[in-house]
Write a protein that holds these residues in place. Structure first.
Motif, PDB file in Angstrom:
ATOM      1  N   ASN A 106     -17.345  34.284  34.740  1.00  0.00           N
ATOM      2  CA  ASN A 106     -17.259  35.661  33.880  1.00  0.00           C
ATOM      3  C   ASN A 106     -16.116  36.075  34.890  1.00  0.00           C
ATOM      4  O   ASN A 106     -15.418  36.747  33.811  1.00  0.00           O
ATOM      5  CB  ASN A 106     -18.773  36.307  34.673  1.00  0.00           C
ATOM      6  N   ASN A 107     -15.415  35.772  35.486  1.00  0.00           N
ATOM      7  CA  ASN A 107     -14.749  36.194  35.808  1.00  0.00           C
ATOM      8  C   ASN A 107     -12.499  36.258  34.384  1.00  0.00           C
ATOM      9  O   ASN A 107     -11.747  35.976  35.235  1.00  0.00           O
ATOM     10  CB  ASN A 107     -13.817  35.477  36.921  1.00  0.00           C
ATOM     11  N   LEU A 108     -13.597  34.987  34.294  1.00  0.00           N
ATOM     12  CA  LEU A 108     -12.780  34.455  32.904  1.00  0.00           C
ATOM     13  C   LEU A 108     -11.754  35.302  32.406  1.00  0.00           C
ATOM     14  O   LEU A 108     -11.102  35.286  31.332  1.00  0.00           O
ATOM     15  CB  LEU A 108     -13.092  33.138  31.940  1.00  0.00           C
ATOM     16  N   PHE A 109     -12.420  36.748  31.803  1.00  0.00           N
ATOM     17  CA  PHE A 109     -11.910  37.645  31.145  1.00  0.00           C
ATOM     18  C   PHE A 109     -10.437  37.925  31.772  1.00  0.00           C
ATOM     19  O   PHE A 109     -10.198  38.312  30.911  1.00  0.00           O
ATOM     20  CB  PHE A 109     -13.260  38.770  31.765  1.00  0.00           C
ATOM     21  N   VAL A 110     -10.312  38.304  33.035  1.00  0.00           N
ATOM     22  CA  VAL A 110      -8.856  38.999  32.603  1.00  0.00           C
ATOM     23  C   VAL A 110      -7.727  37.183  32.348  1.00  0.00           C
ATOM     24  O   VAL A 110      -6.979  38.231  31.951  1.00  0.00           O
ATOM     25  CB  VAL A 110      -8.131  37.866  34.449  1.00  0.00           C
ATOM     26  N   LEU A 111      -8.159  36.000  31.203  1.00  0.00           N
ATOM     27  CA  LEU A 111      -7.824  35.869  30.235  1.00  0.00           C
ATOM     28  C   LEU A 111      -7.907  35.491  29.068  1.00  0.00           C
ATOM     29  O   LEU A 111      -6.591  35.537  28.767  1.00  0.00           O
ATOM     30  CB  LEU A 111      -7.303  34.006  30.985  1.00  0.00           C
ATOM     31  N   LEU A 116      -7.722  37.617  22.956  1.00  0.00           N
ATOM     32  CA  LEU A 116      -7.977  38.196  21.867  1.00  0.00           C
ATOM     33  C   LEU A 116      -6.440  39.168  22.170  1.00  0.00           C
ATOM     34  O   LEU A 116      -6.546  39.019  20.510  1.00  0.00           O
ATOM     35  CB  LEU A 116      -8.948  39.174  22.918  1.00  0.00           C
ATOM     36  N   SER A 117      -6.143  39.593  22.562  1.00  0.00           N
ATOM     37  CA  SER A 117      -5.423  41.087  21.838  1.00  0.00           C
ATOM     38  C   SER A 117      -4.314  40.070  21.336  1.00  0.00           C
ATOM     39  O   SER A 117      -3.370  40.377  19.924  1.00  0.00           O
ATOM     40  CB  SER A 117      -4.157  41.680  23.659  1.00  0.00           C
ATOM     41  N   PHE A 118      -3.688  38.887  21.865  1.00  0.00           N
ATOM     42  CA  PHE A 118      -2.614  38.468  20.320  1.00  0.00           C
ATOM     43  C   PHE A 118      -3.439  37.612  19.081  1.00  0.00           C
ATOM     44  O   PHE A 118      -2.554  37.846  18.568  1.00  0.00           O
ATOM     45  CB  PHE A 118      -2.295  36.527  21.783  1.00  0.00           C
ATOM     46  N   LEU A 119      -4.317  37.510  19.463  1.00  0.00           N
ATOM     47  CA  LEU A 119      -4.956  36.599  18.499  1.00  0.00           C
ATOM     48  C   LEU A 119      -5.305  37.514  17.136  1.00  0.00           C
ATOM     49  O   LEU A 119      -5.109  37.485  16.005  1.00  0.00           O
ATOM     50  CB  LEU A 119      -6.334  36.452  18.748  1.00  0.00           C
ATOM     51  N   PHE A 120      -5.837  39.356  17.429  1.00  0.00           N
ATOM     52  CA  PHE A 120      -6.144  40.191  16.457  1.00  0.00           C
ATOM     53  C   PHE A 120      -5.087  41.754  16.567  1.00  0.00           C
ATOM     54  O   PHE A 120      -5.193  42.360  15.475  1.00  0.00           O
ATOM     55  CB  PHE A 120      -7.758  40.847  17.352  1.00  0.00           C
ATOM     56  N   TRP A 121      -4.489  41.601  17.301  1.00  0.00           N
ATOM     57  CA  TRP A 121      -3.084  42.530  17.356  1.00  0.00           C
ATOM     58  C   TRP A 121      -1.428  42.059  17.535  1.00  0.00           C
ATOM     59  O   TRP A 121      -0.851  42.381  17.767  1.00  0.00           O
ATOM     60  CB  TRP A 121      -3.471  43.137  18.543  1.00  0.00           C
ATOM     61  N   ARG A 122      -1.801  40.429  18.036  1.00  0.00           N
ATOM     62  CA  ARG A 122      -0.245  39.980  17.679  1.00  0.00           C
ATOM     63  C   ARG A 122       0.927  40.603  19.129  1.00  0.00           C
ATOM     64  O   ARG A 122       1.842  40.466  19.265  1.00  0.00           O
ATOM     65  CB  ARG A 122       0.157  39.816  16.504  1.00  0.00           C
ATOM     66  N   GLU A 123      -0.515  40.958  20.139  1.00  0.00           N
ATOM     67  CA  GLU A 123       0.856  40.883  21.392  1.00  0.00           C
ATOM     68  C   GLU A 123       0.724  39.519  22.030  1.00  0.00           C
ATOM     69  O   GLU A 123       0.802  39.167  21.415  1.00  0.00           O
ATOM     70  CB  GLU A 123      -0.328  42.355  21.950  1.00  0.00           C
ATOM     71  N   ARG A 124       1.717  40.294  22.346  1.00  0.00           N
ATOM     72  CA  ARG A 124       2.914  38.940  23.344  1.00  0.00           C
ATOM     73  C   ARG A 124       2.559  38.070  24.231  1.00  0.00           C
ATOM     74  O   ARG A 124       1.217  38.971  24.831  1.00  0.00           O
ATOM     75  CB  ARG A 124       4.364  38.906  24.087  1.00  0.00           C
ATOM     76  N   GLN A 168     -14.334  44.479  26.082  1.00  0.00           N
ATOM     77  CA  GLN A 168     -15.144  45.916  26.157  1.00  0.00           C
ATOM     78  C   GLN A 168     -13.267  46.600  27.068  1.00  0.00           C
ATOM     79  O   GLN A 168     -13.932  47.533  27.100  1.00  0.00           O
ATOM     80  CB  GLN A 168     -16.134  45.647  27.904  1.00  0.00           C
ATOM     81  N   ILE A 169     -13.044  46.386  28.082  1.00  0.00           N
ATOM     82  CA  ILE A 169     -12.372  46.346  28.823  1.00  0.00           C
ATOM     83  C   ILE A 169     -10.923  47.191  27.824  1.00  0.00           C
ATOM     84  O   ILE A 169     -10.749  47.694  27.499  1.00  0.00           O
ATOM     85  CB  ILE A 169     -11.409  44.946  28.742  1.00  0.00           C
ATOM     86  N   ILE A 170     -10.703  46.074  26.560  1.00  0.00           N
ATOM     87  CA  ILE A 170      -9.485  46.389  25.445  1.00  0.00           C
ATOM     88  C   ILE A 170     -10.534  47.459  24.756  1.00  0.00           C
ATOM     89  O   ILE A 170      -9.885  48.300  24.360  1.00  0.00           O
ATOM     90  CB  ILE A 170      -9.640  45.095  24.704  1.00  0.00           C
ATOM     91  N   ALA A 171     -11.490  47.789  24.179  1.00  0.00           N
ATOM     92  CA  ALA A 171     -12.241  48.242  24.309  1.00  0.00           C
ATOM     93  C   ALA A 171     -11.962  49.856  23.989  1.00  0.00           C
ATOM     94  O   ALA A 171     -11.609  51.041  23.802  1.00  0.00           O
ATOM     95  CB  ALA A 171     -13.959  48.149  23.464  1.00  0.00           C
ATOM     96  N   VAL A 172     -12.190  50.008  25.777  1.00  0.00           N
ATOM     97  CA  VAL A 172     -11.233  51.061  26.021  1.00  0.00           C
ATOM     98  C   VAL A 172     -10.383  51.321  26.601  1.00  0.00           C
ATOM     99  O   VAL A 172     -10.275  52.894  26.026  1.00  0.00           O
ATOM    100  CB  VAL A 172     -12.390  50.785  28.101  1.00  0.00           C
TER     101      VAL A 172
END
Length: 309
Positions: A106-111, A116-124, A168-172
């Protein structure tokens, strides 16, 4: 409860202590979920937990309900759907593997958040995070090759849970605005409970009898890692840096592993333990390095300011 816009300063030490307390309660959710599901099927446990949490949060929010508007409901429901997905995968994952393994997975969410930000929003995606993902993959391989069942269905669902937690963290961060956090949290819990009701209506309802241990497990999971942890996180995380907070949250799987070993009698093979430690390193290592770089930059800024005086 104090209003979320309270401006009274909180010391770094107190904020750290409160966030560590949240990790203890989150770690306990693995233990009590596992105990509760000895009597209550996973889907029913999921529904009852959030129905109770939504009811209690609704009672807390009674003085605030006049401020509940359509936008808050819409945004809270969107985040609630992500929370519902994460917690559905959580109960199904914990039901199929040990809480020691589930905690680290579950703690893999940090990675997954930056991935996900890179894949969907092309953040570095920086090299530190990429290195953490590589180490995590090695840790997953050790988990897959260790234990009697290897990387089983519960492990897979626990990993998927981490993806939904990241979502969920990104959605917040992307959906919520200046909403009242208590009202938003109430809408989130109510959304999760509604999803749970729909799922349990669609799926067969198995016969079961809820005893004292199942009931107390539900009460613990509804109050401590749900209502109280959300409140503490919203109240104290703003008094520390995101990097420091993330590093504190890596304690969560350590508490779940200790509970699994000393209370449930779980045992990890050397390969499983190596896999868990590598996953912890993959998550905590990049955070610790970022914290070091943050503190180094602050020292350099202070030196520069002192030199200009």
């Amino acid at each position: 409860m104090n209003d979320v816009h309270e401006t009274r300063a909180v010391s770094q030490g107190k904020a750290t202590a409160m966030l560590i307390l949240t990790t203890v309660m989150w770690g306990g959710s693995f233990l009590f979920t596992k105990i509760g599901m000895r009597e209550i099927p996973p889907l029913q446990f999921y529904f009852f937990r959030f129905a109770l949490a939504a009811f209690l949060m609704g009672v807390i929010c009674i003085p605030r309900l006049t401020r509940l508007n359509r936008d808050t409901v819409r945004r809270g429901a969107l985040v609630g759907l992500a929370l519902a997905s994460a917690n559905l995968m959580f109960v199904l994952g914990v039901s199929g593997t040990t809480i020691s393994r589930a905690g680290y997975l579950n703690n893999l969410f940090v990675l997954f958040v930056p991935l996900l930000s890179f894949l969907f929003w092309r953040e570095r995606l920086d090299r530190i995070t990429a290195g953490g993902i590589a180490v995590a993959l090695v840790g997953l391989w050790f988990l897959a090759s260790g234990g009697a069942e290897g990387f089983n269905r519960g492990d897979l669902l626990s990993t998927i849970c981490a993806v939904f937690i990241a979502g969920q963290i990104i959605a917040v961060s992307r959906v919520l605005r200046d909403d009242d956090v208590y009202l938003v949290t109430f809408v989130q819990f109510a959304t999760v409970a509604l999803v749970g009701a729909l799922v349990t209506m669609v799926m067969p309802w198995p016969p079961f009898t809820m005893g004292a241990s199942g009931a107390w497990s539900l009460v613990y999971c509804a109050i401590f890692p749900t209502i109280i942890c959300f409140t503490l996180q919203n109240a104290f995380q703003r008094y520390t840096t995101p990097t420091r907070a993330g590093l504190i949250y890596t304690l969560d799987p350590i508490w779940s592993m200790l509970a699994g070993v000393f209370i449930l009698g779980e045992r990890l093979t050397p390969q499983e333990l190596a896999g868990c430690m590598l996953i912890l390193l993959a998550v905590a290592g990049p955070l610790a390095l970022r914290l070091y770089l943050e503190q180094r930059r602050r020292r350099l800024y202070r030196l520069d300011d002192a030199g200009q005086v």
